[in-house]
Scaffold this motif. Sequence first.
Motif, PDB file in Angstrom:
ATOM      1  N   PHE A 294       0.839  -1.202   0.000  1.00  0.00           N
ATOM      2  CA  PHE A 294       0.000   0.000   0.000  1.00  0.00           C
ATOM      3  C   PHE A 294       0.875   1.253   0.000  1.00  0.00           C
ATOM      4  O   PHE A 294       0.626   2.201  -0.751  1.00  0.00           O
ATOM      5  N   VAL A 295       1.912   1.260   0.842  1.00  0.00           N
ATOM      6  CA  VAL A 295       2.826   2.414   0.916  1.00  0.00           C
ATOM      7  C   VAL A 295       3.584   2.582  -0.400  1.00  0.00           C
ATOM      8  O   VAL A 295       3.797   3.701  -0.872  1.00  0.00           O
ATOM      9  N   ILE A 296       3.991   1.446  -1.015  1.00  0.00           N
ATOM     10  CA  ILE A 296       4.656   1.516  -2.319  1.00  0.00           C
ATOM     11  C   ILE A 296       3.708   2.134  -3.351  1.00  0.00           C
ATOM     12  O   ILE A 296       4.116   2.961  -4.180  1.00  0.00           O
TER      13      ILE A 296
ATOM     14  N   ILE B   6     -10.845   0.413   2.803  1.00  0.00           N
ATOM     15  CA  ILE B   6     -10.460   0.493   1.385  1.00  0.00           C
ATOM     16  C   ILE B   6      -9.266  -0.406   1.107  1.00  0.00           C
ATOM     17  O   ILE B   6      -9.254  -1.184   0.138  1.00  0.00           O
ATOM     18  N   THR B   7      -8.243  -0.330   1.966  1.00  0.00           N
ATOM     19  CA  THR B   7      -7.016  -1.114   1.754  1.00  0.00           C
ATOM     20  C   THR B   7      -7.302  -2.610   1.819  1.00  0.00           C
ATOM     21  O   THR B   7      -6.961  -3.364   0.905  1.00  0.00           O
TER      22      THR B   7
ATOM     23  N   VAL C 241      -2.863  -1.364  -5.502  1.00  0.00           N
ATOM     24  CA  VAL C 241      -3.836  -0.582  -6.279  1.00  0.00           C
ATOM     25  C   VAL C 241      -4.490   0.476  -5.393  1.00  0.00           C
ATOM     26  O   VAL C 241      -4.679   1.629  -5.813  1.00  0.00           O
ATOM     27  N   ALA C 242      -4.830   0.103  -4.154  1.00  0.00           N
ATOM     28  CA  ALA C 242      -5.431   1.067  -3.224  1.00  0.00           C
ATOM     29  C   ALA C 242      -4.487   2.250  -2.996  1.00  0.00           C
ATOM     30  O   ALA C 242      -4.908   3.409  -2.991  1.00  0.00           O
TER      31      ALA C 242
ATOM     32  N   SER D 149      -2.918   7.874  -3.989  1.00  0.00           N
ATOM     33  CA  SER D 149      -1.765   8.747  -4.262  1.00  0.00           C
ATOM     34  C   SER D 149      -2.131   9.915  -5.174  1.00  0.00           C
ATOM     35  O   SER D 149      -1.453  10.941  -5.164  1.00  0.00           O
ATOM     36  N   GLU D 150      -3.181   9.763  -5.960  1.00  0.00           N
ATOM     37  CA  GLU D 150      -3.591  10.834  -6.876  1.00  0.00           C
ATOM     38  C   GLU D 150      -4.636  11.760  -6.263  1.00  0.00           C
ATOM     39  O   GLU D 150      -5.168  12.625  -6.942  1.00  0.00           O
TER      40      GLU D 150
END
Length: 661
Positions: A66-68, A231-232, A252-253, A258-259
Motif C-alpha cells: 500500500f505504501v509503495i 479500502i485497503t 492498487v489502493a 496517491s492521486e
Amino acid sequence: MNAFDLTLLYLLTAVLGVVACRLAKLPPILGYLLVGVIIGPNTLGLAQDNPGIRYLAEFGVVFLMFVIGLEFSLPKLKTMGRFVFGLGTAQVMLTMMLTAAGSMALALLIPSWWELEWQTALALGGVMAMSSTAIVIKVTAERSELETEHGKRVVGILLFQDLAVVPLLILIPALGSEPDTLVWEIGLAVLKAAALLLLLLTGGQRLLRWWLRMVVRRKSEELFMLNLLLITLGLAWLTEHAGLSLALGAFVAGMLISETEFKHQVETDIKPFHDVLLGLFFITIGMLLDWRIVWDRWPLVLLLLAFSVSFKLGLITGLTRLFGAPLGTSMRVGLYLAQGGEFGFVLLTLASEQSLVPPALLNPILASMVISMIATPFIIQYSNGVVTRLAGSDWLLQSLQMTTIAKKAMSADHHVVICGFGRSGQNLARMLSNEGIPYMALDLDPDRVKQAAAGGDSVVYGDATRLQALMAAGLARASAVVVTYPDTTSALKILANTKAHAPHVPVVVRTVDDKDLEKLTRAGATEVVPEMVEGSLMLASHALALVGVPVRKVWRQVQSQREARYKLLRDYYHGADDDSVDELDQERLRTIVLPIGAYAIDRALGSLALDGFGVRVLGARRMGQPITQIGDDLVLQDQDALVLSGTARELALAEERLLKG
C-alpha cells in the motif's frame, strides 16, 4: 501457549530486537529476522508456526505494498525515467533470466544439492532480482548520498524493483499450477489482473476521491482511519478472491489514493500499522529458518551467499557502466545493491506456499539472504575504500573534480562557501552578489550546476560533506560557510571538517525546526537558523507592525530573540499533535495549578529547588492576576498557577515535587 501469550511474546522480543539493532546502528528489519530465528520452532521453540499469526503477518506485506502504491508518482517516475525504466528494467530482467538459466545449469551439474524445475528457477530469479529498499535507502540517506550520482541510480533501480513485484505477485502463483494448465493459468491471471486494474484505475479514482471527501466532511479522524483500513483491506480481499494476491489489491489502493489530496494524511495515519505488521511479518520469516538444516548444509549456504552477492555486484556494476556511468560510480551502485531484499522474502514465501521451492532448499536460500542483508551496512560503510583500491579511474575522476573546483575558487578570497545551490542557496548568492561579496557554491545536481554556471553563477559540482571538496572551494580562505539545505547529518559532517581544518571560519546552518539546534551549536555552528521558528518570528513582527507597534520596537524584539538563540520562542505549550517521539527532549511550557493539600503550599519557591531539575519558572498567577515579583522568597498559596519551562521529563519531576514533595 494461547494467542494472548503468543502476542505478548512477539511484542517483547520485537522490542528487544529493535533496541539491540538501534544500539548496533543496524536497520530494525534485521532485529525482527533474528528474533524470529531465536524464538521460532527450530531454535528455542517458544513460538510455534501459527496459521492465525501468519495470516496477520501477511497484512504487513499488504500495508508495505500500500505504501509503495502511495509512492507511485508519474511525475517522479518521469524525472528518473532513465534510471528507473532503463537501468532498473535491465537489472530486473537480466537478473531473472540469468538466475533461471544458472539455476537450471546448477541442477544438471549437482542434482544432489540443487534439484528443481524451470518454474522454480524462474521464481528464484524474481527473488534474486530484489534488493533491500529499507536498508539501502536508510543507510544512503544517513550518508547524505541520495543526491549523488550513484545515489540517484540506486534509488532508480530500487524503485523499479518495487514496481516489478506487482507482476511477480501474479506470475509466481500461476507458476505453481499443473504443467498441462500452466500457460492457461498464466494467461488467465494476466487477463484478470488487467481487467481488474482497468476497472479500478478508470472509475475507482473518481469514486474514491468522492467518498473520501464525504468522509472528511464528517471531521472524524476515527471515521477516516476506519475507511482507510476498509479500502485497503477491501481491495486486497477483492484481488485475493479474483485468484491474485492480497498485496496486489493493496498496491492498487495506494495508487488510487496517491492521486488524491489526502495522500500525505494517509501516509501519516497508515505508518503505525505498516511498521508493526511488517515487523510481525519479518518475525514469521525468521521463524522459517531452521539453523540445523543451515548447519548441515553450510557449504551450500556459503556457495549461495558468495554466488548471489558476486553475481549481483558484477551484473549491476556492468549494467550501470553500460548505461554511461563512470567505473567508480558503477561499482558503488553494485556494492549498494548486492544483497537480498524484503520483497525477496515476500516472493520466496509465496513460491514456498505454491510448492515451488523444496524445503531442503528454502532454508539455505533464506539464510544466504539474511546474511547478505546483515552485511549490507558494513559493505556500504567501506565501499569508498574498496572502489578507490579497485578503480583507479575513480580516484583520477575525483582528482579532476577537485581540480575543477580549486581552479574556479583559486582567485576567491574572503568569500562565502555555499553548501547547496537550491532555492535558498540561490537567494543567498543573489544577495551576496548585490553587495559585491564573492561566493563559491557546491551542489550535487549536475543539471542545476550546468544551468547556473552557464548563467554566470559561481557554482560547481561537488559534495560539500567531503573535506576535499571544501578545501578545493577555498575553505581556509573563506569568510563564512553557509549550509543552505536542512539536513542535520550532512551539516554535522561539514561542521566537523570546518572545525578541524578551518576553525576560524564561521558556519551558518539551516534547519527545519529547533530540534537539533543545541546539537549543531555544540558541533561548532556559529548560527543556526530554524525555519519554523524564524517563520513564526517574521509572522509576529509583521502582525505587530500592522497593529501599530513602532517598527524600531518590533526590530528590537526580533533581534533580542535571535541574540538569545530563540530561547523564549522555543518554549511553547504542547498539544496532542506535538508530542512525537522526536519532541520528547524539546523544551516546552506547562502550567501547574496548586490544588488543596499540595506540598508546595505555604513554602517559599526557592526552598523547592526546581532549578535542580532543570526547570525554570517563567510566570505565576494568583487569583487570576499575574505576580510581578517572582523570587526565591515567594510563598506559594492554594490555587497559585506556575508557568514552568523544561523537557517533558524535567517537568514531570518538578510537578511531582510541587504536589507531593
